[in-house]
Design an enzyme around this catalytic site. Structure first.
Site, PDB file in Angstrom:
ATOM      1  N   MET A  97       8.174  13.772   1.065  1.00 45.51           N
ATOM      2  CA  MET A  97       7.925  15.108   0.527  1.00 45.51           C
ATOM      3  C   MET A  97       8.109  15.108  -0.983  1.00 45.51           C
ATOM      4  O   MET A  97       9.159  14.701  -1.481  1.00 45.51           O
ATOM      5  CB  MET A  97       8.904  16.113   1.143  1.00 45.51           C
ATOM      6  CG  MET A  97       8.674  16.360   2.609  1.00 45.51           C
ATOM      7  SD  MET A  97      10.035  17.346   3.314  1.00 45.51           S
ATOM      8  CE  MET A  97      11.265  16.067   3.533  1.00 45.51           C
ATOM      9  N   GLY A 185      12.964  17.460  -3.046  1.00 45.72           N
ATOM     10  CA  GLY A 185      12.430  16.114  -2.935  1.00 45.72           C
ATOM     11  C   GLY A 185      13.147  15.240  -1.925  1.00 45.72           C
ATOM     12  O   GLY A 185      14.351  15.093  -1.991  1.00 45.72           O
ATOM     13  N   SER A 186      12.439  14.619  -0.981  1.00 43.71           N
ATOM     14  CA  SER A 186      13.131  13.923   0.088  1.00 43.71           C
ATOM     15  C   SER A 186      12.163  13.228   1.032  1.00 43.71           C
ATOM     16  O   SER A 186      10.966  13.129   0.760  1.00 43.71           O
ATOM     17  CB  SER A 186      13.986  14.920   0.869  1.00 43.71           C
ATOM     18  OG  SER A 186      13.251  16.099   1.085  1.00 43.71           O
ATOM     19  N   ARG A 187      12.698  12.769   2.192  1.00 50.49           N
ATOM     20  CA  ARG A 187      11.895  12.050   3.168  1.00 50.49           C
ATOM     21  C   ARG A 187      12.466  12.295   4.554  1.00 50.49           C
ATOM     22  O   ARG A 187      13.669  12.524   4.710  1.00 50.49           O
ATOM     23  CB  ARG A 187      11.957  10.556   2.837  1.00 50.49           C
ATOM     24  CG  ARG A 187      11.008   9.695   3.633  1.00 50.49           C
ATOM     25  CD  ARG A 187      11.103   8.261   3.163  1.00 50.49           C
ATOM     26  NE  ARG A 187      11.863   7.443   4.085  1.00 50.49           N
ATOM     27  CZ  ARG A 187      12.362   6.255   3.784  1.00 50.49           C
ATOM     28  NH1 ARG A 187      12.236   5.772   2.573  1.00 50.49           N
ATOM     29  NH2 ARG A 187      13.002   5.565   4.698  1.00 50.49           N
TER      30      ARG A 187
END
Length: 217
Positions: A97, A185-187
């Site tokens: 993301m 912001g990440s995954r």
């Protein structure tokens, strides 16, 4: 609609924006500098609002599909060793993301939450190979009637500083409903049984609650 996890930040951002606009009118004489500061303040507020947006996406919950838990881009589809819960090989599907994506996490399947654990950690960029093991993260396992146990992991990125996870062991969860939030912001990694037929491809855009990751008849 905005996600409840953004309420405090949105309020602060709105207060700062209003204060900057009013004070700049009072103290800045240069017309162009005044307009630049005011426009910058409004853009800042708009970015905060869009980050915490929470679009309603009705889902026809079913036990025969696994849906994308988040918006973003599919960056990994590969067999890996999962060391925390399964301790064997699994098929990993990862969605990255960016800060402009919707950051709501949704349950990918119906089922019973068997495991839910938070891990403090580092803030490596989310696409770093070691991010899944070293970054701040949460691990959740849901037992589904069709696919068995499915693990997903929320992973903080370089900008993310807070993971919100609503899953608690013993909960019965419904596919597509709100499972949490990752700020800035990440995954998310999803671990499926080896051999699970996957419907997505690398670099494909995924839409949380809509895109089908895998299905079985």
């Amino acid at each position: 609609m905005f996600h409840k996890e953004g309420a405090k930040i949105i309020f602060i951002a709105m207060a700062i924006t209003v204060a900057v606009i009013l004070l700049s009118e009072e103290f800045i004489q240069s017309y162009w500098l005044l307009k630049f500061i005011q426009i910058f303040s409004l853009v800042f507020l708009i970015l905060i609002l869009q980050f915490f947006r929470n679009p309603k996406r009705p889902v026809n919950a079913t036990d025969t599909t696994i849906i994308a838990p988040v918006d973003g881009k599919v960056v990994v589809i590969e067999e890996v060793y999962e060391p925390e819960y399964f301790k064997d090989k699994r098929l990993q599907v990862s969605i990255f993301m960016s800060p402009i994506n919707v950051h709501v996490t949704r349950y990918a399947v119906n089922g019973l939450v068997k495991f839910s654990k938070y891990h403090p950690g580092k803030y490596l960029v989310a696409w770093h190979p070691k991010a899944s093991e070293e970054n701040e993260r949460t691990t959740v396992v849901i037992e589904n009637r069709t696919f068995g146990e499915i693990l997903y992991r929320q992973i903080a990125g370089a900008l993310a500083r807070r993971i919100v996870n609503y899953a608690r062991e013993g909960m019965h969860v419904v596919q597509g409903t709100d499972a949490g939030f990752i700020k800035f912001g990440s995954r998310v990694d999803i671990f499926l049984p080896v051999g699970t037929p996957v419907d997505v491809k690398l670099n494909q855009k995924a839409i949380g609650g809509k895109t089908i990751i895998a299905r079985r008849a």
